[in-house]
Design a protein around this motif. Structure first.
Motif, PDB file in Angstrom:
ATOM      1  N   LEU A   2       0.830  -1.207   0.000  1.00  0.00           N
ATOM      2  CA  LEU A   2       0.000   0.000   0.000  1.00  0.00           C
ATOM      3  C   LEU A   2       0.864   1.257   0.000  1.00  0.00           C
ATOM      4  O   LEU A   2       2.038   1.234   0.378  1.00  0.00           O
ATOM      5  CB  LEU A   2      -0.951  -0.002   1.199  1.00  0.00           C
ATOM      6  CG  LEU A   2      -0.377   0.103   2.609  1.00  0.00           C
ATOM      7  CD1 LEU A   2      -0.236   1.555   3.057  1.00  0.00           C
ATOM      8  CD2 LEU A   2      -1.282  -0.641   3.574  1.00  0.00           C
ATOM      9  N   GLU A   3       0.231   2.330  -0.436  1.00  0.00           N
ATOM     10  CA  GLU A   3       0.929   3.595  -0.542  1.00  0.00           C
ATOM     11  C   GLU A   3      -0.032   4.739  -0.233  1.00  0.00           C
ATOM     12  O   GLU A   3      -1.111   4.824  -0.826  1.00  0.00           O
ATOM     13  CB  GLU A   3       1.461   3.736  -1.974  1.00  0.00           C
ATOM     14  CG  GLU A   3       2.327   4.928  -2.195  1.00  0.00           C
ATOM     15  CD  GLU A   3       2.948   4.919  -3.597  1.00  0.00           C
ATOM     16  OE1 GLU A   3       3.857   5.729  -3.816  1.00  0.00           O
ATOM     17  OE2 GLU A   3       2.498   4.120  -4.461  1.00  0.00           O
ATOM     18  N   ASN A  45      -3.368   4.001  -2.406  1.00  0.00           N
ATOM     19  CA  ASN A  45      -3.365   2.831  -3.295  1.00  0.00           C
ATOM     20  C   ASN A  45      -3.097   1.570  -2.491  1.00  0.00           C
ATOM     21  O   ASN A  45      -2.162   1.523  -1.700  1.00  0.00           O
ATOM     22  CB  ASN A  45      -2.298   2.993  -4.372  1.00  0.00           C
ATOM     23  CG  ASN A  45      -2.594   4.189  -5.248  1.00  0.00           C
ATOM     24  OD1 ASN A  45      -3.685   4.301  -5.798  1.00  0.00           O
ATOM     25  ND2 ASN A  45      -1.649   5.109  -5.326  1.00  0.00           N
ATOM     26  N   PHE A  46      -3.946   0.582  -2.697  1.00  0.00           N
ATOM     27  CA  PHE A  46      -3.811  -0.688  -1.990  1.00  0.00           C
ATOM     28  C   PHE A  46      -3.778  -1.790  -3.041  1.00  0.00           C
ATOM     29  O   PHE A  46      -4.748  -1.968  -3.774  1.00  0.00           O
ATOM     30  CB  PHE A  46      -4.981  -0.880  -1.022  1.00  0.00           C
ATOM     31  CG  PHE A  46      -4.848  -2.084  -0.129  1.00  0.00           C
ATOM     32  CD1 PHE A  46      -4.295  -1.956   1.148  1.00  0.00           C
ATOM     33  CD2 PHE A  46      -5.261  -3.337  -0.541  1.00  0.00           C
ATOM     34  CE1 PHE A  46      -4.159  -3.066   1.977  1.00  0.00           C
ATOM     35  CE2 PHE A  46      -5.128  -4.451   0.291  1.00  0.00           C
ATOM     36  CZ  PHE A  46      -4.579  -4.314   1.554  1.00  0.00           C
ATOM     37  N   GLY A  65      -2.451  -1.810  -5.814  1.00  0.00           N
ATOM     38  CA  GLY A  65      -2.691  -1.239  -7.134  1.00  0.00           C
ATOM     39  C   GLY A  65      -4.082  -0.661  -7.349  1.00  0.00           C
ATOM     40  O   GLY A  65      -4.369  -0.117  -8.413  1.00  0.00           O
ATOM     41  N   GLU A  66      -4.938  -0.773  -6.351  1.00  0.00           N
ATOM     42  CA  GLU A  66      -6.291  -0.216  -6.488  1.00  0.00           C
ATOM     43  C   GLU A  66      -6.359   1.160  -5.826  1.00  0.00           C
ATOM     44  O   GLU A  66      -5.765   1.376  -4.775  1.00  0.00           O
ATOM     45  CB  GLU A  66      -7.314  -1.142  -5.818  1.00  0.00           C
ATOM     46  CG  GLU A  66      -7.252  -2.551  -6.365  1.00  0.00           C
ATOM     47  CD  GLU A  66      -8.615  -3.087  -6.708  1.00  0.00           C
ATOM     48  OE1 GLU A  66      -9.462  -2.312  -7.195  1.00  0.00           O
ATOM     49  OE2 GLU A  66      -8.821  -4.285  -6.465  1.00  0.00           O
ATOM     50  N   SER A  67      -7.115   2.074  -6.461  1.00  0.00           N
ATOM     51  CA  SER A  67      -7.220   3.434  -5.929  1.00  0.00           C
ATOM     52  C   SER A  67      -8.337   3.512  -4.902  1.00  0.00           C
ATOM     53  O   SER A  67      -9.505   3.699  -5.242  1.00  0.00           O
ATOM     54  CB  SER A  67      -7.519   4.409  -7.066  1.00  0.00           C
ATOM     55  OG  SER A  67      -6.523   4.299  -8.050  1.00  0.00           O
ATOM     56  N   VAL A  68      -7.972   3.399  -3.643  1.00  0.00           N
ATOM     57  CA  VAL A  68      -8.967   3.397  -2.564  1.00  0.00           C
ATOM     58  C   VAL A  68      -9.706   4.737  -2.505  1.00  0.00           C
ATOM     59  O   VAL A  68     -10.912   4.782  -2.270  1.00  0.00           O
ATOM     60  CB  VAL A  68      -8.293   3.097  -1.205  1.00  0.00           C
ATOM     61  CG1 VAL A  68      -9.296   3.148  -0.069  1.00  0.00           C
ATOM     62  CG2 VAL A  68      -7.591   1.739  -1.239  1.00  0.00           C
ATOM     63  N   HIS A  69      -8.965   5.838  -2.761  1.00  0.00           N
ATOM     64  CA  HIS A  69      -9.558   7.180  -2.665  1.00  0.00           C
ATOM     65  C   HIS A  69     -10.683   7.379  -3.680  1.00  0.00           C
ATOM     66  O   HIS A  69     -11.552   8.217  -3.485  1.00  0.00           O
ATOM     67  CB  HIS A  69      -8.484   8.253  -2.856  1.00  0.00           C
ATOM     68  CG  HIS A  69      -7.643   8.035  -4.074  1.00  0.00           C
ATOM     69  ND1 HIS A  69      -6.576   7.164  -4.085  1.00  0.00           N
ATOM     70  CD2 HIS A  69      -7.723   8.543  -5.330  1.00  0.00           C
ATOM     71  CE1 HIS A  69      -6.033   7.160  -5.295  1.00  0.00           C
ATOM     72  NE2 HIS A  69      -6.717   7.991  -6.064  1.00  0.00           N
TER      73      HIS A  69
END
Ligand SMILES: Nc1ncnc2c1ncn2[C@@H]1O[C@H](COP(=O)(O)OP(=O)(O)O)[C@@H](O)[C@H]1O
Ligand SMILES: [Mg+2]
Length: 222
Positions: A3-4, A64-65, A67-71
């Motif tokens: 995650l990032e 990003n979790f 590779g998915e954009s959580v926001h």
């Protein structure tokens, strides 16, 4: 990369003023890390864990979790992601008083629609691993704090999350019970579970491989 967080800001508005709970948080977490978040009371540790755990929203920034954009995600999809990948352990256990130990541990599997026979097998494994087989029909109020937290950890792990989040998991435990939980975390981490814990305790933090220091919602850059 697991995650990032990029430039995360979270605030509430009170009397026309913005009160920042998180201010420009940047964080990258690789799979397999064991991170401790430290900082004084009120510095935003719980808020940050809740954001990472997708339990809380935020106003600005990117998350990003895998590779998915959580926001950018709808609530429904975020909660799906949470169920599949994240387990959460709370300081005050948050067990359901009306359910037995067995039923508490089983709960996340019901949310994931795991079939009955598989649920049984998975819960039995967990009870066994945590040495609480004999407690399975008891209710949380019939357990010591240490035992309740073991149940809390078992429940967080039952669905095999990639990421375990723990908010002062030993805050209500004595030193022997705390050590037991930390040893368990160490073992889980060695098995590949990524862990992020908030803690006040230097000795707990030492179990991790990296410490983040939070001050007034903004991480000191290290
Ligand atoms: N919904 C909210 N509204 C206003 N202030 C909040 C809210 N949630 C948290 N806070 C405040 O944000 C700060 C950070 O809280 P928290 O994340 O619980 O810190 P910690 O876990 O490090 O003790 C605290 O000062 C807290 O009072
Ligand atoms: Mg807190």
């Amino acid at each position: 990369m697991l995650l990032e967080l990029n430039n995360i800001f979270k605030w509430v508005t009170q009397g026309g003023n913005r009160i920042f709970l998180l201010k420009d948080i940047n964080l990258k977490v690789e799979e397999g890390e064991f991170i401790s978040i430290m900082g004084p009371s009120g510095s935003g540790k719980s808020t940050l864990l809740n954001v990472i755990g997708m339990l809380d929203n935020f106003q600005e920034g990117e998350y990003n979790f895998l590779g998915e954009s959580v926001h950018a995600m709808k609530e429904k999809n975020r909660s799906k992601l949470y169920k599949v990948y994240i387990g959460f352990v709370f300081q005050a256990y948050h067990l359901i008083d009306e359910l037995t130990v067995y039923e508490n541990i089983e709960t996340p599997l019901l949310y994931k629609n795991v079939k009955s026979a598989e649920r049984k097998a998975l819960v039995a494994d967990m009870l066994d691993r945590f040495n609480i087989v004999g407690k399975k029909d008891l209710f949380p109020s019939q357990l010591s704090g240490g035992q309740q937290q073991l149940v809390g950890v078992a429940r967080a792990l039952i669905a095999k999350p990639k990421l375990l989040l723990a908010d002062e998991p030993t805050g209500n435990l004595n030193s022997k019970q705390s050590e037991e939980i930390m040893e368990l975390f160490k073992e889980l981490n060695q098995e590949g579970v990524t862990i992020i814990q908030a803690t006040h305790s230097e000795s707990n933090a030492a179990y991790g491989s990296r410490v983040l220091h939070l001050l007034d919602g903004g991480r000191n850059h290290i």
